[in-house]
Design a protein around this motif. Structure first.
Motif, PDB file in Angstrom:
ATOM      1  N   GLY A  37     -31.072 -30.543  52.641  1.00 38.99           N
ATOM      2  CA  GLY A  37     -31.828 -30.698  53.881  1.00 38.99           C
ATOM      3  C   GLY A  37     -31.008 -30.422  55.118  1.00 38.99           C
TER       4      GLY A  37
ATOM      5  N   LYS B  49     -35.785 -29.458  51.119  1.00 39.84           N
ATOM      6  CA  LYS B  49     -36.160 -30.856  50.928  1.00 39.84           C
ATOM      7  C   LYS B  49     -35.817 -31.629  52.199  1.00 39.84           C
ATOM      8  N   PRO B  50     -36.786 -32.343  52.781  1.00 40.70           N
ATOM      9  CA  PRO B  50     -36.493 -33.115  54.000  1.00 40.70           C
ATOM     10  C   PRO B  50     -35.363 -34.111  53.769  1.00 40.70           C
ATOM     11  N   SER B  51     -34.610 -34.375  54.821  1.00 40.48           N
ATOM     12  CA  SER B  51     -33.457 -35.275  54.743  1.00 40.48           C
ATOM     13  C   SER B  51     -33.396 -36.102  56.017  1.00 40.48           C
ATOM     14  N   ASP B  52     -32.369 -36.948  56.119  1.00 42.15           N
ATOM     15  CA  ASP B  52     -32.187 -37.695  57.355  1.00 42.15           C
ATOM     16  C   ASP B  52     -31.624 -36.811  58.467  1.00 42.15           C
TER      17      ASP B  52
ATOM     18  N   ASP C 207     -36.335 -32.823  59.115  1.00 44.22           N
ATOM     19  CA  ASP C 207     -37.587 -33.090  58.410  1.00 44.22           C
ATOM     20  C   ASP C 207     -38.290 -31.809  57.982  1.00 44.22           C
ATOM     21  N   LYS C 208     -37.812 -30.669  58.453  1.00 45.38           N
ATOM     22  CA  LYS C 208     -38.338 -29.376  58.035  1.00 45.38           C
ATOM     23  C   LYS C 208     -37.229 -28.343  58.147  1.00 45.38           C
TER      24      LYS C 208
ATOM     25  N   GLY D  33     -34.869 -31.119  63.426  1.00 46.34           N
ATOM     26  CA  GLY D  33     -34.357 -32.460  63.268  1.00 46.34           C
ATOM     27  C   GLY D  33     -33.195 -32.757  64.196  1.00 46.34           C
TER      28      GLY D  33
END
Length: 345
Positions: free
Chosen positions: A184, A209-212, A215-216, A340
């Protein structure tokens, strides 16, 4: 397709040394360019790690990033990239922790897994030629150093721990695209020397895959751009970058050469084809041509950001090229990237 007014433009610089000049001249030109593009509203200014290459002065990448950051005010400055296999992850965490502490909120850490040099130079750097195979592990270790330290942690990055230094993965193939998608992280594709691998950008988006961190997906593409007031002027100025890649094909890197009127006396047909393949994504022309080709590039790749690299013999022509590209945006300054935390800072 997003209009160009919504696409941030950024700069990749290798501190090129032109024939008849020195590394000190290259560094002055780099700072001049950074200030110039900052005033024009460019988003990032990245420097690339290379070693033992005649004509490229950006070998001490972290040092040069600090110099550029100290001579600008708002531009994000970073690596495009640091070649992680050449370094112990702790050293990179400390260097970029130092940079982030000096210039908070302005530092990017782009990472590559190639050596940025030949095998002999890699050995001179003290690195195992097989270390690129351990890139995911090295990345995990590096990211851990930026996390808040545990009370019992034996080795800490000071400065570095607890700092938000945005990490990008750079690549010219599927490997880094897939790893960035899995973790991500933002991804930057090296279209400026590997245009045949652009499918990696779509792979990154499909598998993200979204992560901290994000998110995209957020992707950037590097592209060579030679812009001038007319197509004819740009084609002549582009012979400098053609000669640069020709010297790479011949295995004898040269400093940047003056433009020539006719390349037919410089290369043979095989060399011409090899250079054109390497520069397949190159955009050369006057304002209308460059605008049309940049729009086509965005449509094909769905890039969220464009990072421009430009090889000019005359620094004044390089400054003018970035002016022309900036003028193609219908807004005076790019909007903030809609991504993000790590990218939008």
């Amino acid at each position: 397709m997003k209009p160009l007014s919504e696409i941030p433009f950024s700069v990749l610089d290798l501190a090129p040394i032109a024939q008849g000049s020195t590394a000190a001249d290259a560094f002055r030109n780099t700072v001049q360019l950074a200030r110039h593009v900052e005033a024009l509203g460019y988003n990032r200014f990245w420097l690339a790690e290379h070693h033992n290459i005649n004509g490229i002065a950006s070998s001490a990448t972290a040092v040069l990033i600090g110099h550029v950051a100290a001579n600008t005010r708002t531009l994000r400055v970073g690596s495009g990239g640091v070649m992680l296999p050449n370094h112990a992850p702790l050293i990179i965490a400390e260097q970029f922790g130092t940079l982030e502490s000096l210039f908070p909120g302005r530092i990017d850490l782009g990472l590559g897994r190639a050596p940025g040099s030949d095998g002999a130079t890699q050995r001179a750097l003290g690195r195992d030629p097989r270390s690129g195979m351990n890139f995911p592990h090295q990345l995990e270790e590096l990211r851990a150093y930026f996390q808040p330290a545990h009370p019992t942690q034996a080795v800490r990055a000071i400065p570095g721990e607890g700092l938000n230094v945005p990490i990008w993965l750079l690549g010219s193939s599927d490997f880094s695209a897939q790893l960035a998608a899995e973790l991500g992280l933002p991804f930057s594709f090296a279209g400026h020397f590997s245009p045949e691998g652009m499918a990696a950008m779509q792979l990154y988006r499909r598998r993200f895959k979204p992560s901290d961190v994000l998110d995209k997906p957020y992707s950037m593409i590097g592209v060579p751009v030679i812009a001038a007031d007319t197509d004819e002027q740009a084609r002549r100025q582009a012979t400098t970058q053609q000669q640069k890649f020709l010297s790479l094909v011949r295995g004898h890197r040269l400093q940047l050469q003056p433009p020539v009127d006719d390349m037919s006396s410089v290369w043979n047909e095989w060399e011409k084809a090899a250079v054109q393949q390497r520069l397949g994504a190159s955009i050369v022309g006057g304002p209308d041509t460059v605008k049309r080709e940049l729009e086509s590039l965005v449509a094909r790749t769905e890039a969220d950001e464009i990072m421009i690299v430009s090889d000019f013999y005359d620094p004044a022509d390089r400054l003018r090229s970035y002016e022309i590209v900036a003028s193609l945006k219908q807004a005076e300054a790019p909007r903030e990237p809609r991504a993000g935390t790590a990218v939008a800072q």
